[in-house]
Design a protein around this motif. Structure first.
Motif, PDB file in Angstrom:
ATOM      1  N   CYS A 236       2.817   6.648   8.006  1.00 31.72           N
ATOM      2  CA  CYS A 236       2.232   7.152   6.768  1.00 31.72           C
ATOM      3  C   CYS A 236       3.321   7.655   5.827  1.00 31.72           C
ATOM      4  O   CYS A 236       4.429   8.006   6.254  1.00 31.72           O
ATOM      5  CB  CYS A 236       1.260   8.292   7.065  1.00 31.72           C
ATOM      6  SG  CYS A 236      -0.165   7.805   8.054  1.00 31.72           S
TER       7      CYS A 236
ATOM      8  N   ARG B 282       0.362  13.105  10.068  1.00 33.68           N
ATOM      9  CA  ARG B 282      -0.714  12.183   9.730  1.00 33.68           C
ATOM     10  C   ARG B 282      -0.541  10.837  10.433  1.00 33.68           C
ATOM     11  O   ARG B 282      -1.524  10.183  10.790  1.00 33.68           O
ATOM     12  CB  ARG B 282      -0.806  12.019   8.210  1.00 33.68           C
ATOM     13  CG  ARG B 282      -1.286  13.301   7.535  1.00 33.68           C
ATOM     14  CD  ARG B 282      -1.638  13.111   6.066  1.00 33.68           C
ATOM     15  NE  ARG B 282      -0.475  12.718   5.275  1.00 33.68           N
ATOM     16  CZ  ARG B 282      -0.293  11.513   4.747  1.00 33.68           C
ATOM     17  NH1 ARG B 282      -1.210  10.569   4.929  1.00 33.68           N
ATOM     18  NH2 ARG B 282       0.785  11.248   4.043  1.00 33.68           N
TER      19      ARG B 282
ATOM     20  N   ASP C 186       0.846  -1.198   0.000  1.00 38.64           N
ATOM     21  CA  ASP C 186       0.000   0.000   0.000  1.00 38.64           C
ATOM     22  C   ASP C 186       0.880   1.246   0.000  1.00 38.64           C
ATOM     23  O   ASP C 186       1.595   1.490   0.992  1.00 38.64           O
ATOM     24  CB  ASP C 186      -0.916  -0.001   1.226  1.00 38.64           C
ATOM     25  CG  ASP C 186      -2.029   1.028   1.135  1.00 38.64           C
ATOM     26  OD1 ASP C 186      -1.761   2.141   0.644  1.00 38.64           O
ATOM     27  OD2 ASP C 186      -3.158   0.731   1.566  1.00 38.64           O
TER      28      ASP C 186
ATOM     29  N   GLU D 115      -7.194   1.793   7.277  1.00 34.20           N
ATOM     30  CA  GLU D 115      -7.581   2.421   6.005  1.00 34.20           C
ATOM     31  C   GLU D 115      -8.693   3.446   6.205  1.00 34.20           C
ATOM     32  O   GLU D 115      -8.644   4.552   5.660  1.00 34.20           O
ATOM     33  CB  GLU D 115      -8.038   1.347   5.011  1.00 34.20           C
ATOM     34  CG  GLU D 115      -6.925   0.431   4.528  1.00 34.20           C
ATOM     35  CD  GLU D 115      -7.406  -0.511   3.459  1.00 34.20           C
ATOM     36  OE1 GLU D 115      -6.826  -0.525   2.358  1.00 34.20           O
ATOM     37  OE2 GLU D 115      -8.401  -1.243   3.712  1.00 34.20           O
ATOM     38  N   ARG D 116      -9.676   3.048   6.994  1.00 29.06           N
ATOM     39  CA  ARG D 116     -10.824   3.943   7.241  1.00 29.06           C
ATOM     40  C   ARG D 116     -10.390   5.191   8.017  1.00 29.06           C
ATOM     41  O   ARG D 116     -10.811   6.312   7.700  1.00 29.06           O
ATOM     42  CB  ARG D 116     -11.881   3.172   8.014  1.00 29.06           C
ATOM     43  CG  ARG D 116     -13.215   3.886   8.159  1.00 29.06           C
ATOM     44  CD  ARG D 116     -14.284   2.933   8.628  1.00 29.06           C
ATOM     45  NE  ARG D 116     -14.097   2.460   9.997  1.00 29.06           N
ATOM     46  CZ  ARG D 116     -13.750   1.215  10.327  1.00 29.06           C
ATOM     47  NH1 ARG D 116     -13.545   0.305   9.381  1.00 29.06           N
ATOM     48  NH2 ARG D 116     -13.605   0.874  11.599  1.00 29.06           N
TER      49      ARG D 116
ATOM     50  N   LEU E 156      -7.401   6.477   8.103  1.00 31.69           N
ATOM     51  CA  LEU E 156      -6.496   7.275   7.294  1.00 31.69           C
ATOM     52  C   LEU E 156      -7.262   8.228   6.376  1.00 31.69           C
ATOM     53  O   LEU E 156      -6.852   9.374   6.161  1.00 31.69           O
ATOM     54  CB  LEU E 156      -5.593   6.371   6.465  1.00 31.69           C
ATOM     55  CG  LEU E 156      -4.498   7.050   5.641  1.00 31.69           C
ATOM     56  CD1 LEU E 156      -3.472   7.719   6.540  1.00 31.69           C
ATOM     57  CD2 LEU E 156      -3.821   6.026   4.736  1.00 31.69           C
ATOM     58  N   SER E 157      -8.376   7.769   5.875  1.00 32.37           N
ATOM     59  CA  SER E 157      -9.118   8.583   4.910  1.00 32.37           C
ATOM     60  C   SER E 157     -10.112   9.526   5.570  1.00 32.37           C
ATOM     61  O   SER E 157     -10.699  10.372   4.891  1.00 32.37           O
ATOM     62  CB  SER E 157      -9.859   7.663   3.941  1.00 32.37           C
ATOM     63  OG  SER E 157     -10.774   6.823   4.630  1.00 32.37           O
ATOM     64  N   SER E 158     -10.318   9.391   6.875  1.00 32.74           N
ATOM     65  CA  SER E 158     -11.325  10.224   7.541  1.00 32.74           C
ATOM     66  C   SER E 158     -10.795  11.628   7.805  1.00 32.74           C
ATOM     67  O   SER E 158      -9.604  11.868   7.767  1.00 32.74           O
ATOM     68  CB  SER E 158     -11.760   9.569   8.850  1.00 32.74           C
ATOM     69  OG  SER E 158     -10.671   9.462   9.740  1.00 32.74           O
TER      70      SER E 158
ATOM     71  N   ARG F 158       0.322   4.172   0.591  1.00 27.96           N
ATOM     72  CA  ARG F 158      -0.021   5.160   1.613  1.00 27.96           C
ATOM     73  C   ARG F 158       0.732   4.915   2.923  1.00 27.96           C
ATOM     74  O   ARG F 158       0.746   5.767   3.811  1.00 27.96           O
ATOM     75  CB  ARG F 158      -1.525   5.139   1.883  1.00 27.96           C
ATOM     76  CG  ARG F 158      -2.384   5.516   0.684  1.00 27.96           C
ATOM     77  CD  ARG F 158      -3.861   5.283   0.980  1.00 27.96           C
ATOM     78  NE  ARG F 158      -4.140   3.873   1.236  1.00 27.96           N
ATOM     79  CZ  ARG F 158      -5.324   3.401   1.631  1.00 27.96           C
ATOM     80  NH1 ARG F 158      -6.336   4.250   1.824  1.00 27.96           N
ATOM     81  NH2 ARG F 158      -5.503   2.114   1.825  1.00 27.96           N
TER      82      ARG F 158
END
Length: 473
Positions: A411, A419, A393, A468-469, A471-473, A395
């Motif tokens: 990250c 982050r 990944d 993953e969730r 990280l994108s929030s 990211r």
């Protein structure tokens, strides 16, 4: 009448209820938030300010208070999504052994105070030598001065080794010229142990590490040489087999050779990683054990043995006894005076000793060597699975080479450090999993330690989805 002793029948009835409560807790712990969210002082304020003047008629009622007052204030180390710190993974046989130990209530300070307490412990330490593939000279049934003892934690093991090493070079007095050595990534207990042993913090040299975060043997040799030239006395070195932050392995064989040449006590702290040696293919974690003065690991980290239980072995235990043996008249007895028995009070700082050896005895009899190895292999597999997902990944990146059951990640991209920190905070605040922060190469990173008793791939998959969730929030 309140205040009377609990009868065996009443204990039997309540014992069933308490064991049932623990079993039910294990069944539902995965549904609870991993980390406590209570405010500071909240649990304290919920308890009465004064003790009861009369006793309770039925301690079963206390279990309701445990549910209402205690559980909300706990971080659940037995949660299958507990990936923080280290796996203090308890088990049924470990808990039952603690019950036996508490019920027997013996103090095994001397052989004479309960011979079985000492001799079961001796045999358990020998079992562990075989289980981990350690050198035979560490066994009690080997013809030599070596042997093992149970301590409460790796911190105590390091302290005892420090005290033995100190005794070998001085009988006390001015300790200011003594110097100890350990990696810059070693556990804080090394410096803490040195403080207790009478040394200042600057008497512990933190040796630089290489790119894998392992101690540089050449830097250790240089530090020792410089201290000797300055008229100082190098006396102790702690190598780490599996550092806390990154599971780095110091080059123990090289370090042991340097120490032997310089007359320095070489101790190895293999707190969590040592458990991996139950798998023959992972016994590289014990490399160099045959050359060191002392070696320790914690069965209560990753080997299903309820806290507390640490194994500490000595190639030669005589310096330990010289450092810690004090024998007033009330501790003298015929067996000890004859030299025919081991008195473990002389192998530790406290006098009193509980019957800890029952825990590894029951754990090993329940799981067997093959069962323990199977569970360790599965945790290592799950750690590798998570590491592969990080590698695949863009990211994320690995902050350290993956090792055994530990994955350290951060990250990538712009403002990666901020982050990474925010990601960790979101995951832990969710209550769905718990991870631990660390710093490597001056940058924040996230430790994921796989090894809780009931952790399966389902929980590792859920953790990855949460990362993953979050990280994108």
């Amino acid at each position: 009448m309140t205040g009377e002793h609990m009868s065996p029948d009443e204990f039997r009835r309540l014992g069933h209820e308490y064991v049932d409560w623990v079993a039910s807790y294990w069944e539902r712990v995965g549904e609870l938030p991993v980390q406590s969210t209570v405010a500071p002082g909240e649990v304290f304020a919920s308890l009465p300010a004064s003790p009861p003047s009369t006793g309770a008629d039925d301690l079963a009622a206390v279990l309701a208070d445990v549910d209402e007052l205690i559980l909300p204030g706990l971080t659940h180390w037995q949660h299958p999504s507990f990936f923080a710190f280290f796996p203090a993974n308890t088990s049924g046989p470990g808990v039952l052994a603690d019950l036996l130990s508490s019920g027997l209530g013996v103090n095994g300070m001397n052989w004479a105070t309960s011979p079985a307490c000492t001799e079961v412990e001796m045999r358990m330490l020998d079992w562990f030598v075989e289980l981990l593939g350690l050198p035979d000279h560490l066994r009690h049934d080997h013809d030599g001065p070596g042997g093992g003892v149970l301590q409460d934690s790796a911190s105590s093991a390091t302290l005892v080794a420090l005290l033995a090493a100190r005794k070998r070079v001085t009988d006390g007095g001015d300790l200011s010229r003594l110097r100890a050595y350990t990696s810059e990534h070693a556990h804080s207990s090394v410096v803490k142990g040195a403080r207790v042993a009478g040394l200042a913090d600057d008497q512990v040299r933190l040796v630089p590490a290489d790119a894998t975060h392992a101690m540089r043997a050449d830097a250790l040799a240089d530090a020792i040489e410089a201290d000797v030239a300055a008229g100082l006395v190098p006396f102790f070195c702690c190598a780490t087999a599996g550092t806390t932050s990154s599971m780095a392995f110091d080059p123990v064989p090289e370090i042991a050779d340097i120490c032997a040449t310089s007359g320095i006590w070489c101790h190895v702290d293999a707190a969590m990683a040592g458990s991996a040696a139950v798998c023959p293919e992972l016994r590289w974690v014990t490399d160099g054990a045959e050359r060191v003065d002392s070696w320790s690991f914690n069965p209560h980290k990753w080997l299903f043995t309820t806290f507390d239980c640490t194994c500490l072995w000595f190639r030669d235990a005589r310096p330990v006894v010289d450092a810690l043996s004090i024998t007033p008249v009330y501790l003298r007895n015929e067996q000890s005076e004859s030299g025919a028995v081991v008195d473990f009070r002389d192998w530790q700082v406290p006098l009193g000793r509980r019957f800890r050896a029952l825990k590894p005895w029951l754990v090993m009899r329940h799981y067997g060597a093959d069962g323990l190895a199977r569970h360790i292999r599965e945790h290592v597999r799950l750690g590798r699975l998570l590491a592969d997902r990080v590698l695949d990944d863009p990211r994320f990146e690995l902050a350290a080479p993956p090792a055994l059951n530990l994955v350290v990640l951060r990250c990538t991209g712009d403002d990666a450090d901020r982050r990474t920190t925010e990601l960790l905070e979101r995951v832990n605040a969710s209550g769905e999993a718990l991870l631990t922060p660390t710093v490597l190469d001056g940058r924040p990173a996230i430790r994921v330690c796989v090894g809780q008793t009931w952790t399966t791939q389902v929980h590792v998959d859920a953790l990855w989805a949460l990362l993953e969730r979050s990280l994108s929030s």
